[in-house]
Design a protein around this motif. Structure first.
Motif, mmCIF file in Angstrom:
data_model
loop_
_atom_site.group_PDB
_atom_site.id
_atom_site.type_symbol
_atom_site.label_atom_id
_atom_site.label_comp_id
_atom_site.label_asym_id
_atom_site.label_seq_id
_atom_site.Cartn_x
_atom_site.Cartn_y
_atom_site.Cartn_z
ATOM 1 N N LEU A 114 0.749 -1.270 -0.059
ATOM 2 C CA LEU A 114 0.066 0.060 0.218
ATOM 3 C C LEU A 114 0.851 1.286 -0.082
ATOM 4 O O LEU A 114 0.467 2.204 -0.847
ATOM 5 N N MET A 115 1.843 1.156 0.894
ATOM 6 C CA MET A 115 2.815 2.484 1.042
ATOM 7 C C MET A 115 3.478 2.790 -0.065
ATOM 8 O O MET A 115 4.190 3.785 -0.390
ATOM 9 N N THR A 117 2.503 3.087 -3.071
ATOM 10 C CA THR A 117 1.903 3.840 -3.987
ATOM 11 C C THR A 117 1.098 4.971 -3.251
ATOM 12 O O THR A 117 0.305 5.659 -4.013
ATOM 13 N N ASN A 118 0.893 4.851 -2.206
ATOM 14 C CA ASN A 118 0.319 6.105 -1.277
ATOM 15 C C ASN A 118 1.313 6.704 -0.362
ATOM 16 O O ASN A 118 2.183 6.160 0.434
ATOM 17 N N SER A 122 2.731 5.370 6.917
ATOM 18 C CA SER A 122 1.690 4.367 7.029
ATOM 19 C C SER A 122 0.586 4.871 8.448
ATOM 20 O O SER A 122 -0.204 4.450 8.309
ATOM 21 N N TYR A 125 -2.532 6.476 7.486
ATOM 22 C CA TYR A 125 -3.623 5.627 6.854
ATOM 23 C C TYR A 125 -4.310 4.818 8.163
ATOM 24 O O TYR A 125 -5.223 3.730 7.644
ATOM 25 N N ILE A 131 -7.121 4.792 2.518
ATOM 26 C CA ILE A 131 -5.882 4.587 1.349
ATOM 27 C C ILE A 131 -6.665 5.173 0.261
ATOM 28 O O ILE A 131 -8.002 4.793 -0.135
ATOM 29 N N LYS A 132 -6.383 5.898 -0.869
ATOM 30 C CA LYS A 132 -6.992 6.326 -2.098
ATOM 31 C C LYS A 132 -6.246 5.578 -3.218
ATOM 32 O O LYS A 132 -6.979 5.380 -4.055
ATOM 33 N N LYS A 133 -5.156 5.001 -3.154
ATOM 34 C CA LYS A 133 -4.809 4.552 -4.531
ATOM 35 C C LYS A 133 -4.540 2.955 -4.203
ATOM 36 O O LYS A 133 -4.012 2.611 -3.289
ATOM 37 N N ALA A 135 -2.958 -0.729 -4.225
ATOM 38 C CA ALA A 135 -1.741 -1.097 -3.749
ATOM 39 C C ALA A 135 -0.981 -1.860 -5.058
ATOM 40 O O ALA A 135 -1.508 -2.055 -5.931
ATOM 41 N N SER A 168 -9.112 -1.037 4.421
ATOM 42 C CA SER A 168 -9.448 -0.665 3.103
ATOM 43 C C SER A 168 -9.348 -1.989 2.157
ATOM 44 O O SER A 168 -8.744 -3.058 2.251
ATOM 45 N N HIS A 170 -8.407 -1.978 -0.702
ATOM 46 C CA HIS A 170 -6.984 -2.042 -1.347
ATOM 47 C C HIS A 170 -6.188 -3.048 -0.461
ATOM 48 O O HIS A 170 -5.040 -3.325 -0.850
#
Lengths: 359, 359
Positions: A114-115, A117-118, A122, A125, A131-133, A135, A168, A170
Motif C-alpha cells: 500500500l505504501m 503507491t500512497n 503508514s 492511514y 487509502i486512496k490508491k 496497492a 481498506s 485495497h
C-alpha cells in the motif's frame, strides 16, 4: 447499508501448493526485468525455505523481524528499502510484494504494498478507508494459521499514537497460497495462541450484534474446525486449521470482533504482548461476557498443555493503565458489536481498569 | 497442480441489500453516457421489481425467457441485441451486464458478458479455459438459491452438439448481490428443486475423489444449511438457503459434481428437463451410489411434500437414449471424481442405459 465485501482475488489451497508460487508470480511479472519483493519472517533465514523461494535476479528478499508486532515506523523503513532497491530498475514499482510468515509478516506485506503507491507515512492511514490508491500486487503464503490476515481487509499496525489497522479494500491480498504443509512445523505455544485468535474472534463474532447469516455460516464453520483441531486432533489438523483461519477471517465480513480484541489491543500496545497470546490472556478473564466460549477455551488449553502468563498488569504505572484504556476505547465498532449501541454506559473506564487488573 | 481459484471480486449480503445495486453500478459507470444491460428473468416482467431496477436513460432491460435452459443460440441472439443497442453510443461496450433471476438468468448474463468481448459463437467456447479475453463487468442478483451459479466459474449452455459450460476464470462474476428478500417469493417445487441442486452437488463433492479440506469445509457447511432449511425450516430459512447455495458453489473449487449431474446433463439435453428437477429425478435413482444422501433427500421431499415425475424415459427412442448416454459421457471429470481413474470400467454404456431406464 451492508458492506460490499472485497474478496481475495485468487486462492490456491492444497498440500504442496506453495511450489506453484513461481508460476503464479510469473503471470504477474511484466517482463524478465520485473522485480518481486519477498518479505519473509526471519525465523526462516537459517532453514531450507530460502532455497525454495522462486527468486529471480533482480528480486529482493527481506528477512523481516516480527519479535515486535508490526510498527508503522518499520513499515515506512521497509517501504524506503524497497524504493531504494527499485532505483535504476526498468519499472518504477515492483511487480509484487509477497508476505511469507504469520499474521505479522502478512500484515507487513500488505502495508508495504500500500505504501509503495500512497504517499506519506503508514501512520497517516491507520483507520477506515483512508487509502486512496490501489496497492502494488500483493500475495501471501501463511506459515501460521489463525489470524485470518490472509483474507482480511486490514493490516494491524502499532503507530506512535495507536494500535489500529489500515482498513481498506485495497489492503486485501490479490493472491493467497494456502499450503497446509507450510504450517506443519509451527511450534506450540505459538501455534495454539494463533489458532485461538481464530477461535476467540469467532466467539466474539457469533455473539455480537453485527452478525448476519453470511458471517454466521463462516463463523460456525471456523469454530467447528477449531474444535476438531484442538479438542480431537485429527490427522489432517494442519489442513483444518488453515481452513479455520480462512473461514474465521471471512466471518468478519459482516461482523466484528469484540471485548477481547479491544482489550488485547490496549494490552499489546503498552506491554508489547503479541496479538495471539494477548488475546488468550484477555479471553481467560472474560467468563462474564463469553461464558461458554471461555469454558471451551480452557478445555483446549488443558488438552494442549498451555500455561498462560499471569499478573501481567501488576506493575503497570497509572499512566500506562490510562494509555491501555485509551487504546482499547478507540475501537468503538468492537465495543458496539459486543455490547450494543449503549456500550458506553456499560463499559466505563473503571470497568476496563478492573478487567485489566485481572490479567 | 492445484487450481488457482478465481473468486467473485465483491459480495454484498444482507436483507434489503438489493437496494444498493444502483450505488454499486454507479461506481462502474464510466460516464453519465455509460450503458448497463439488465438481463432479467421474464417472470418479473409483470411485477414491481421493474420499478426498483436502477435503470438510467441509455440502459437496456432485456426480459429473458428461461422456460428452456440457456442455449448457445439464445446467448448469441442476446449478444447481438446488446451490440445493436450499443450502436451510436459513446462507449463500444456496455459498462456492465447484470443478471437478475435464477441460475439460468445468471448464466445468460455471464455468457453475454463474455461474448461481447470474444468473437464467434458461444458454442465455440463450451469447454474448459477456451475464453481468451476478459468479459465486460458482470454482476448477479439471485432470485433463486441453490445452483451456486453466483460463485461458479462456469455458465452451463446447451449447444448444437452438447450441454456443457463455458468454464473460465473470466466467467466468474465481478459482483454478487445476495439479498435473502429476493428469494422469499420463490414458489415450490421450484425452490425445492433448486435447493436440492445444492444439496446433491455437495453430496457428490463430499463423497468424490477430488475433495480437499477447502472444498470439504464449504461442502459440509452447505449440507448443514440445507438440512436446517429443508428438515427444520427456521425463520431465517431464506438467509440460510442463500448461504447454502454460496457455500455449495464454493465447494466446487477443489472438487466436482458426480454421477447425478453427469446423468442429469444427458436427461436435460434430450428431454429439455430443467437442471434442478432433472437432478432430483436422477438422484432418486442413485441409492446404490449415494445411499445416505438419497435417504436424507427423500426425507426432505416428504417434509416439503414433493412428488417427482416418473417414467420419463419410457417413450424415448433408441437414438434419443444413445444421445443421452453420449452427452453424459462427455463429462469425464464428473465420472472420474465419482468413481476414480478407472471409471470407464465401472460405468459402461449399458450401465448408464440401465440407470436412465429407471427414471
Amino acid at each position: 447499508m451492508f458492506r460490499n465485501f472485497k474478496m481475495v482475488s485468487k486462492v490456491v489451497f492444497g498440500r504442496g501448493c506453495a511450489s506453484q508460487l513461481g508460476d503464479i508470480l510469473n503471470e504477474q511479472r511484466r517482463s524478465n526485468k520485473s522485480v518481486m519483493i519477498f518479505l519473509v519472517d526471519d525465523v526462516f533465514e537459517s532453514g531450507t525455505l530460502k532455497d525454495r523461494l522462486p527468486v529471480k535476479t533482480d528480486d529482493l528478499i527481506v528477512w523481516v523481524n516480527v519479535d515486535d508486532e508490526p510498527k508503522t515506523s518499520y513499515v515506512d523503513q521497509l517501504t524506503t528499502q524497497v524504493k531504494k532497491h527499485m532505483v535504476g530498475k526498468q519499472d518504477h514499482h515492483p511487480s509484487g510484494v509477497i508476505g511469507i510468515g504469520g499474521g505479522s509478516a502478512m500484515d507487513l506485506a500488505k502495508a508495504v504494498s500500500l505504501m509503495l503507491t500512497n504517499a506519506g507515512s503508514s501512520a497517516d492511514y491507520q483507520g477506515w478507508d483512508l487509502i486512496k490508491k490501489p496497492a502494488v500486487y500483493h500475495a501471501a503464503v501463511p506459515t501460521l494459521s489463525g489470524t485470518g490476515a490472509e483474507v482480511s481487509r486490514t493490516t494491524v499496525l502499532t503507530g506512535p499514537q495507536k494500535k489500529l489497522g489500515i482498513n481498506s479494500d485495497h489492503t486485501v491480498f490479490d493472491q493467497i497460497v494456502l499450503d497446509p504443509e507450510m504450517i506443519a512445523d509451527a511450534p506450540n505455544p505459538q501455534r495454539f495462541y494463533t489458532g485461538m485468535d481464530c477461535y476467540i474472534h469467532c466467539v466474539e463474532s457469533l455473539t455480537g450484534t453485527y452478525l448476519n447469516s453470511f458471517s454466521q455460516a463462516y463463523g460456525e464453520k471456523a469454530l467447528d474446525l477449531c474444535r476438531e483441531v484442538f479438542l480431537a486432533g485429527p490427522g489432517d489438523a494442519d489442513d483444518r486449521l488453515m481452513m479455520a483461519s480462512y473461514c474465521g477471517g471471512m466471518s468478519i465480513a459482516y461482523s466484528q470482533v469484540g471485548i477481547c480484541h479491544a482489550l488485547s489491543y490496549g494490552l499489546g500496545f503498552v506491554l508489547g504482548l503479541h496479538h495471539g497470546i494477548g488475546n488468550c490472556v484477555v479471553f481467560d478473564t472474560l467468563e462474564d461476557y463469553y461464558p461458554e466460549g471461555v469454558r471451551e477455551f480452557r478445555q483446549m488449553m488443558a488438552r494442549i498443555g498451555i500455561q498462560l502468563p499471569r499478573n501481567l498488569t501488576a506493575d503497570v504505572t497509572d499512566a500506562q493503565m490510562e494509555k491501555m484504556i485509551d487504546v482499547s476505547l478507540v475501537l468503538e465498532p468492537l465495543w458496539e458489536n459486543a455490547l450494543g449501541k449503549d456500550w458506553k454506559t456499560i463499559m466505563t473506564r473503571d470497568k476496563i481498569r478492573e478487567l485489566y487488573l485481572n490479567m
